[in-house]
Design a protein around this motif. Structure first.
Motif, PDB file in Angstrom:
ATOM      1  N   ASP A   1      29.745  27.907   5.883  1.00 51.63           N
ATOM      2  CA  ASP A   1      30.541  26.865   6.528  1.00 51.63           C
ATOM      3  C   ASP A   1      29.712  26.094   7.548  1.00 51.63           C
ATOM      4  O   ASP A   1      29.778  24.862   7.624  1.00 51.63           O
ATOM      5  CB  ASP A   1      31.750  27.490   7.242  1.00 51.63           C
TER       6      ASP A   1
ATOM      7  N   VAL B   1      28.905  22.105   7.437  1.00 52.63           N
ATOM      8  CA  VAL B   1      29.266  21.224   8.550  1.00 52.63           C
ATOM      9  C   VAL B   1      28.009  20.621   9.165  1.00 52.63           C
ATOM     10  O   VAL B   1      27.978  19.416   9.496  1.00 52.63           O
ATOM     11  CB  VAL B   1      30.080  22.003   9.611  1.00 52.63           C
TER      12      VAL B   1
ATOM     13  N   ILE C   1      34.510  32.996   9.781  1.00 49.53           N
ATOM     14  CA  ILE C   1      33.649  31.853   9.447  1.00 49.53           C
ATOM     15  C   ILE C   1      32.384  32.360   8.768  1.00 49.53           C
ATOM     16  O   ILE C   1      31.707  33.261   9.260  1.00 49.53           O
ATOM     17  CB  ILE C   1      33.311  31.022  10.694  1.00 49.53           C
TER      18      ILE C   1
ATOM     19  N   PHE D   1      35.472  21.559   5.724  1.00 49.54           N
ATOM     20  CA  PHE D   1      35.820  22.644   6.644  1.00 49.54           C
ATOM     21  C   PHE D   1      37.063  22.310   7.466  1.00 49.54           C
ATOM     22  O   PHE D   1      37.976  23.128   7.600  1.00 49.54           O
ATOM     23  CB  PHE D   1      34.641  22.947   7.577  1.00 49.54           C
TER      24      PHE D   1
ATOM     25  N   CYS E   1      32.898  23.514  14.575  1.00 47.65           N
ATOM     26  CA  CYS E   1      33.826  24.460  13.945  1.00 47.65           C
ATOM     27  C   CYS E   1      34.772  25.074  14.962  1.00 47.65           C
ATOM     28  O   CYS E   1      35.979  25.218  14.708  1.00 47.65           O
ATOM     29  CB  CYS E   1      33.047  25.549  13.209  1.00 47.65           C
TER      30      CYS E   1
END
Length: 351
Positions: A44, A48, A40, A23, A78
């Motif tokens: 994702d 993560v 997003i 990511f 993120c």
């Protein structure tokens, strides 16, 4: 996201499938290419989250369900990554298979899931969640638009109670079971009748339903040109610009043979347009890759006709995202910004 200028956004998943590409690296490449924001995917966050669990010595297998706390930690990571790279988080998506369920116990479970998504949105510092129109099999869904709207009104009210309020961008997919055109989606938005519930307009899903047909030898639906012209005229006339929360522009490959049983992209049980979407989208203007939809006509209707100003997301799904290697996010970011710049030039958009 309202704005006085146009800014390019990119879907983070379009830089490479989350399961195969880091990511942080994807975000870095999007920023280097010139994007200002990303969408997003929940994928994702899961990727993560598992990476963070593994880093701390925990079970990061795909069968291990992440806790709310682990997902929130992923969302914070993120957001921090996007901040370091100068990118806004445009939205979180897709909140799948929610509205119109006949199984009301599953509906109740998804309400609990939405409570977590609202926390994730806050950690991501975004105020938009995208909901695709349900595409579960028809025997699992009602086609009653009043029921569908009531379900969506419930989550809209949940979002409105947040500080800041969370908006929902409802997207008609060209293969959705009951809400498969922009005008059906707009009908739902009007029935929901909440200020924080609007629409996502997508060039692929509009042209891919009204104009194109991947199962046809011509790649086109009957009366394609006339039907699209009529559809876009109605869109400009009927849609309330204040309810356009998200705009995505993308094209798709023309199939060299009809996408039916026996085609490499055919998956039994999936609608053909779903198989087409997942395997063979292309950025706008990529004629060398088979792009053939009148995507610019749709984008022009939304941007010039309706007067939309704000982020334009260069959304993509494609088998090319599943390729391995560091060059995959780099190349997708490059292709996406090339498409944006050409669209910007063709539609005389300021930045």
């Amino acid at each position: 996201m309202a704005s006085t200028t146009y800014k390019p956004a990119i879907m983070s998943a379009s830089l490479g499938r989350a399961a195969q590409h880091d990511f942080d690296y994807k975000v870095e490449q999007a920023s280097k290419a010139g994007f200002k924001a990303i969408e997003i995917f929940f994928e994702d966050l899961e990727k993560v989250g598992r990476d963070l669990v593994a880093k701390n010595g925990g079970d990061a297998s795909n069968t291990a369900e992440l806790t709310t706390e682990q997902l929130l930690a992923a969302a914070s990571h993120c957001y921090d990554t996007c901040q370091r790279n100068g990118l806004e988080v445009l939205d979180l998506q897709p909140f799948l298979f929610y509205e119109g369920l006949l199984d009301r116990a599953q509906h109740a479970r998804l309400i609990e899931k939405m409570k977590v998504w609202l926390q994730l949105a806050k950690r991501l510092h975004t105020t938009t969640i995208q909901i695709p129109a349900n595409f579960l099999p028809a025997d699992q869904l009602t086609g009653d638009f009043d029921v569908i709207a009531a379900d969506l009104r419930l989550v809209a009210d949940m979002g409105a109670a947040e500080t800041p309020a969370v908006r929902y961008a409802y997207e008609s997919l060209c293969w959705s079971t009951h809400v498969d055109t922009w005008d059906k989606g707009w009908d739902i938005v009007r029935r929901v009748d909440r200020p924080n519930f609007g629409t996502c307009l997508d060039t692929f899903n509009i042209a891919g339903r009204v104009w194109a047909d991947p199962t046809s030898p011509t790649g086109k639906a009957p009366n394609a040109d006339a039907d699209l012209k009529d559809s876009l005229e109605r869109l400009v006339r009927d849609v309330d610009l204040s309810k356009v929360f998200l705009v995505q522009v993308v094209d798709a490959e023309r199939m060299t043979t009809p996408l039916v049983a026996g085609h490499p992209f055919h998956i039994e049980g999936n609608p053909p347009r779903m198989n087409w979407s997942r395997h063979a989208r292309a950025f706008m203007y990529e004629t060398d890759r088979g792009a053939y939809l009148p995507a610019e006509d749709v984008a022009r209707a939304i941007i010039s006709g309706l007067g939309y100003k704000g982020y334009v997301s260069m959304e993509l799904f494609s088998r090319t995202m599943s390729e391995l290697g560091q060059q995959v996010p780099v190349e997708h970011a490059r292709r996406g910004i090339v498409a944006w710049k050409k669209l910007q030039e063709r539609l005389c958009l300021n930045e």
